[in-house]
Design an enzyme around this catalytic site. Structure first.
Site, PDB file in Angstrom:
ATOM      1  N   SER A   1       0.755  -1.191  -0.016  1.00  0.00           N
ATOM      2  CA  SER A   1      -0.050  -0.045  -0.160  1.00  0.00           C
ATOM      3  C   SER A   1       0.924   1.161  -0.083  1.00  0.00           C
ATOM      4  O   SER A   1       2.113   1.024   0.139  1.00  0.00           O
ATOM      5  CB  SER A   1      -0.763  -0.165   1.184  1.00  0.00           C
ATOM      6  N   LYS A   2       0.268   2.431  -0.236  1.00  0.00           N
ATOM      7  CA  LYS A   2       1.153   3.485  -0.179  1.00  0.00           C
ATOM      8  C   LYS A   2       1.746   3.892   1.200  1.00  0.00           C
ATOM      9  O   LYS A   2       2.955   4.168   1.080  1.00  0.00           O
ATOM     10  CB  LYS A   2       0.130   4.797  -0.758  1.00  0.00           C
ATOM     11  N   ARG A   3       1.071   3.513   2.031  1.00  0.00           N
ATOM     12  CA  ARG A   3       1.399   3.882   3.512  1.00  0.00           C
ATOM     13  C   ARG A   3       2.537   2.890   3.800  1.00  0.00           C
ATOM     14  O   ARG A   3       3.691   3.353   4.202  1.00  0.00           O
ATOM     15  CB  ARG A   3       0.498   3.416   4.696  1.00  0.00           C
TER      16      ARG A   3
ATOM     17  N   ALA B   1       4.542   1.401   1.727  1.00  0.00           N
ATOM     18  CA  ALA B   1       5.614   1.610   0.528  1.00  0.00           C
ATOM     19  C   ALA B   1       6.556   2.789   1.383  1.00  0.00           C
ATOM     20  O   ALA B   1       7.671   2.828   1.310  1.00  0.00           O
ATOM     21  CB  ALA B   1       5.205   1.884  -0.660  1.00  0.00           C
ATOM     22  N   ASP B   2       5.689   3.825   1.690  1.00  0.00           N
ATOM     23  CA  ASP B   2       6.488   5.038   2.144  1.00  0.00           C
ATOM     24  C   ASP B   2       7.578   4.619   3.392  1.00  0.00           C
ATOM     25  O   ASP B   2       8.587   5.163   3.427  1.00  0.00           O
ATOM     26  CB  ASP B   2       5.452   6.172   2.650  1.00  0.00           C
TER      27      ASP B   2
END
Ligand code: GLU
Length: 498
Positions: A264-266, A268-269
């Site tokens: 997810s973006k989270r 991955a960040d």
């Protein structure tokens, strides 16, 4: 091949933000499949959800596809026999099929407000079913054209009362379809909700627009991410209700974070993994490297080969070799690909890549010199921009010396040794790799120290850092004058440590 036999696939992004790396993989697999089979690759913009619409998103999608080299045959800017390719411009088309479903009794009007639906969810929640769906079980308690008298429905519609259109899913059946990657997939209709097909603003949902367009645009194969798998039985029910043959389905494996779980973006960040294609572009990844890497995120050729450019991927690709289990994203592997592609470039190609970065850094240099630096460094860089950043010392004298390196390498005798070496170099007639090496080894011998005792401080003095290409080759490239200037300056600046 007759028209209806031609493979037609589509990439159908919703313009809700920057194109995601997973989206580019979906586009790539569709592209490869189309090219492999001599088919058509369609780009369709699924922009019916105005609440999630992002103005710049479409431009970003187009730019990202062009950067990656994935050209499409029909779509925005290209046109084609099924234009328009923006769903927001096709509302009447969807209206027509929503009406057909209503008339056939396969869809119905529902007048419930969001609050009423929320209340139903709360009141009907049980421990086994904590969040009841709007379905055959609950719809009988709700305000819709199945529970209201026909006259009342007409009155509400004529009065412009807000409503949605829902798919009528009959319980007690199973929906089975063949997935080219997963084999037979079966869902029980009791688990499927009465999906909203037309929202209260009159716009179709993804589900209606997607099915209608895939049919009208004669899409033969739907290749998309696994997250759409639960939507597929709804789509199959709609195809059946409209009397259409569904396309072949292929759901690509999930992309997983290296830490496990979906990328997810989270998360991955958190792991420093860029998620948008634009970020990869800005960080200086070569498009061929990213494409090669993404091709292997779910597919493999069945042998040991790893390097495939786009035309080679087209040749080797087959949907049968796409796996169904999640694949872990590995940024190190992507960097490895980037390095491989840089090494495969000719010096001229690499110079073209490096130039803009040099300009950005305000570095001017002549072509012949740059060619030598590129020759020396190509095996050692991960990104073209490294030549303008990490290897900046080829173009400018170092202004600082890595403090850890100084502590470790600049010993009490370093200043004397480096100064003595500078004197020897000054006396050299030829300043090539062999001569500067011979001079250094002779000096070490005379002083009774190991060569490393001189090599390390010299490297530090010349580059400011403790790693790099072969020192003597680097010196030849830098040239006599530069080497002398830098060595003497380091002696002055670093002097004798306490
Ligand atoms: N618009 C959907 C998306 O954003 C398309 C899904 C599909 O390919 O059916 O991914």
């Amino acid at each position: 091949m007759a028209d209806q036999d031609t493979v037609r696939v589509r990439f159908a992004p919703s313009p809700t933000g920057l194109l995601h790396i997973g989206g580019l993989r979906t586009a790539l697999y569709n592209y490869l499949f189309a090219r492999k089979h001599g088919g058509r690759f369609v780009l369709r913009i699924e922009d019916t959800d105005r609440s999630r619409f992002v103005e710049e998103a479409e431009a970003d999608i187009l730019e990202s596809l062009a950067w990656a080299g994935l050209d499409y045959d029909e779509g925005p800017g290209k046109g084609g026999p099924h234009a328009p390719y923006h769903q927001s411009e096709r509302k009447e088309v969807y209206d027509r099929y929503a009406r057909a479903l209503l008339e056939a009794g396969r869809a119905y009007y529902a007048f419930d407000t969001p609050e009423e639906i929320e209340r139903m969810r709360k009141e009907r929640a049980t421990p086994e079913n904590p969040s009841p769906k709007y379905d055959a079980v609950t719809r009988v308690h709700m305000t819709n054209s199945l529970t209201l008298p026909a006259e009342e429905v007409r009155r509400r519609l004529a009065g412009g009362e807000p409503h949605v259109v829902r798919l009528k899913v009959d319980p007690g059946e199973t929906v089975t379809f063949h997935d080219l990657i997963r084999g037979e997939v079966t869902f029980a209709t009791g688990e499927i909700d009465d999906q909203v097909l037309v929202k209260s603003d009159g716009m179709p949902t993804y589900h209606l627009a997607n099915v209608v367009d895939d049919h009208l645009m004669r899409i033969t194969h739907v290749i998309r991410g696994e997250e759409w798998l639960p939507s597929t039985p709804k789509h199959v029910l709609m195809y059946r209700a409209l009397g259409w043959e569904p396309p072949e389905m292929a759901h690509l494996p999930l992309i997983l974070s290296p830490a496990g779980g979906k990328l997810s973006k989270r998360n991955a960040d958190k792991m420093g993994i860029p998620v948008s294609v634009r970020q990869y572009r800005e960080e200086g990844y070569e498009p061929e490297a990213l494409i090669n890497f993404l091709a292997f995120l779910g597919w493999n050729p069945g042998d040991e080969r790893e390097i495939f450019r786009l035309p080679e991927l087209v040749e080797a690709f087959s949907i049968e070799r796409v796996g169904s289990s999640g694949v872990q994203f590995n940024l190190d592997k992507l960097r490895w690909y980037n390095e491989q592609y840089l090494r495969m470039m000719t010096p001229d190609e690499l110079i073209v890549k490096v130039r803009p970065y040099l300009e950005k850094e305000g570095i001017t240099t002549d072509e012949a010199y740059l060619r030598r630096v590129v020759g020396l460094m190509r095996e050692r860089i991960s990104f073209a921009k490294d030549l303008a950043t990490a290897a900046r010392y080829f173009f400018e004298d170092p202004t600082t010396y890595d403090p850890k390196g100084v502590k470790k390498r600049w010993k009490a005798d370093a200043a004397d040794l480096v100064a003595a070496y500078a004197d020897r170099l000054e006396a050299l007639e030829r300043f090539d790799e062999a001569s500067v090496e011979a001079a250094l080894r002779a000096l070490a011998e005379e002083k009774g120290v190991g060569a490393g005792r001189i090599i390390h401080p010299v490297r530090l003095a010349l580059s400011g850092v403790t790693f790099g290409p072969s020192l003597f080759a680097m010196m030849e490239t830098l040239g006599k004058e530069t080497c002398l200037r830098r060595l003497r300056r380091a002696v002055e600046v670093l002097g004798k440590p306490e």
